[in-house]
Write a protein that holds these residues in place. Structure first.
Motif, short mmCIF file in Angstrom:
data_model
loop_
_atom_site.label_atom_id
_atom_site.label_comp_id
_atom_site.label_asym_id
_atom_site.label_seq_id
_atom_site.Cartn_x
_atom_site.Cartn_y
_atom_site.Cartn_z
N SER A 142 0.83 -1.09 -0.15
CA SER A 142 0.06 0.05 0.06
C SER A 142 0.93 1.32 0.06
O SER A 142 0.61 2.22 -0.60
CB SER A 142 -1.01 -0.12 1.27
N TRP A 143 1.65 1.31 0.76
CA TRP A 143 2.68 2.56 1.05
C TRP A 143 3.42 2.71 -0.14
O TRP A 143 3.46 3.94 -0.68
CB TRP A 143 3.30 2.56 2.26
N GLU A 145 1.27 4.04 -3.29
CA GLU A 145 0.82 5.52 -3.01
C GLU A 145 2.03 6.22 -3.50
O GLU A 145 1.88 7.32 -4.29
CB GLU A 145 0.23 5.45 -1.62
N THR A 182 2.33 6.07 -7.16
CA THR A 182 1.54 7.09 -7.84
C THR A 182 1.72 8.47 -7.60
O THR A 182 1.58 9.14 -8.76
CB THR A 182 0.18 6.58 -7.13
N ASP A 183 2.00 8.89 -6.43
CA ASP A 183 2.31 10.53 -6.47
C ASP A 183 3.45 10.72 -7.71
O ASP A 183 3.40 11.81 -8.05
CB ASP A 183 2.73 10.76 -5.08
N THR A 238 -3.75 7.59 -10.89
CA THR A 238 -4.37 6.87 -9.75
C THR A 238 -4.02 5.57 -9.74
O THR A 238 -3.69 4.96 -10.83
CB THR A 238 -6.08 7.08 -9.98
N SER A 239 -4.12 5.20 -8.62
CA SER A 239 -3.82 3.85 -8.24
C SER A 239 -5.04 2.83 -7.85
O SER A 239 -6.09 3.43 -7.79
CB SER A 239 -2.92 3.55 -6.90
N ARG A 241 -7.06 3.45 -5.09
CA ARG A 241 -7.90 4.71 -4.93
C ARG A 241 -9.19 4.31 -6.07
O ARG A 241 -10.19 4.99 -5.65
CB ARG A 241 -7.23 5.91 -5.42
#
Length: 398
Positions: free
Chosen positions: A216-217, A220, A223-224, A244-245, A248
């Motif tokens: 998860s971490w 994200e 993605t950013d 977007t992942s 999301r």
């Protein structure tokens, strides 16, 4: 001199522990069952996480670059597959590949049965040469009675209704294969022609991350980074896309996985407590049966702490044997399920058609070590009884 005395007592502790009999078969069975439940729970939880993330990643990528209007399933919203900043994205250490995709909503028909689906166009595999060939999820074969080689009449509604007669070239086990989440895999060129698009026009771009970056971490974070690159390096001829992942886009699925992890944590704690209290009762029985032995050892000058070590050493052997038996049985059950999928699930409720298992060795070792240490700490409670034994009374009682 002190060193020789301490070694003498250590040898005595081992000697006495070898000759004491625990007699706690019920406690050992309880330990084995507890560890069996814990390892199976950890493996099933890891299996759900692995299968669902892998399945979603295979169908939609881990990260998607989408048009701002989000209408990527429409024939009216193409974007270019040749964005100028794609090479910068491919250079990221997390990225495994960047692939174009074309989506189009449609209705498929077989006899009197119809169903709404989402067609996804992907680059054709080298061995797949069937014109208008598609791969469909197993769920769709059950709903419409389709099989490999059948023709699948499909309708696409837009400004005009378009009809195509696809051929089923294969099936796949789809994640999210509920009746409302069915993706049909087609050749990207077929859907581009259907939409009237050029070869470089697609619905979106899908980024697949390397396996070690799929948690998860890290997802994200990637993605950013990709979103910032798309914004910072966007040229005049590039489309306005945002990143977007899958987390999301499908938050309900990942919230459900988090809930499973919480349930597993609760099971680990509960099973550790159950196993610990069973061992406490077994150790207390052993202490009561050996009151005279405890009194004799005290009379011979052995400290409460050394006597406690004797009984804890015996108990630790029982805990270890129960843990080992539970682990072996759990691994055998997990292996059977992994290779046979004998336990089935309803994919509409669980997203996968069978109970998935994945042997996460670090998690298993951590669960074993944590539970073992917790049980041994709980076993310190009954050893407090030793300090209340009066050697004068117990020796006289003999």
């Amino acid at each position: 001199m002190l060193k020789k005395v301490s070694l003498h007592f250590l040898d005595a502790t081992r000697f006495i522990a070898r000759r004491l009999r625990f007699g706690g078969k019920i406690a050992m069975v309880s330990i084995a069952v507890s560890f069996l439940v814990m390892i199976v729970s950890v493996s099933v939880s890891a299996g759900f996480r692995e299968e669902i993330r892998k399945g979603i990643s295979a169908l939609t990528g881990d990260i998607q670059l989408l048009p701002v209007d989000m209408n990527y399933a429409s024939e009216q919203s193409p974007v270019s597959s040749d964005q100028s900043y794609l090479e910068e994205i491919r250079k990221l250490p997390q990225v495994e590949s960047v692939e174009p995709a074309v989506y189009r909503a449609g209705i498929v028909k077989n006899g009197d049965q119809i169903h709404g689906v989402l067609f996804k166009g992907v680059p054709r595999e080298g061995t797949d040469t069937v014109s208008l060939g598609v791969r469909i999820p197993v769920r769709l074969t059950q709903l419409l009675g389709l099989k490999e080689g059948d023709r699948m009449l499909s309708y696409f509604v837009g400004e005009n209704v378009k009809v195509r007669n696809f051929t089923v070239t294969g099936t796949y086990e789809g994640v999210m294969d509920g009746s409302d989440n069915i993706i049909v895999l087609a050749d990207i060129a077929d859907l581009q022609r259907l939409n009237g698009w050029d070869e470089d026009e697609v619905s979106n771009l899908e980024v697949t991350l390397k396996p070690r970056y799929k948690d998860s971490w890290k997802m994200e974070e990637a993605t950013d980074q990709i979103g910032q690159i798309a914004l910072a390096f966007m040229g005049d001829d590039d489309d306005n896309l945002f990143a977007t992942s899958v987390m999301r886009r499908y938050p309900q699925i990942f919230d459900w996985l988090t809930l499973i992890d919480f349930n597993v944590l609760f099971i680990l704690i509960l099973m550790t407590i159950v196993a610990g209290f069973n061992m406490i009762s077994g150790l207390l029985i052993m202490l009561f049966r050996n009151i005279s032995t405890i009194g004799t050892l005290k009379a011979m000058g052995m400290t409460d702490r050394s006597i406690a070590k004797v009984f804890l050493r015996v108990a630790s052997v029982i805990v270890f044997k129960g843990m080992l038996a539970g682990n072996l049985l759990a691994l055998a059950l997990c292996a059977v399920q992994k290779w046979t999928h004998v336990l089935k699930l309803n994919p509409e409720n669980y997203f996968v058609p069978f109970v998935p298992v994945h042997l996460n060795l670090p998690a298993v070792i951590l669960a074993d070590a944590g539970a073992y240490l917790a049980i041994m700490v709980l076993l310190l409670i009954p050893t407090l009884f030793i300090s209340h034994v009066d050697p004068a009374k117990t020796v006289r009682a003999q």
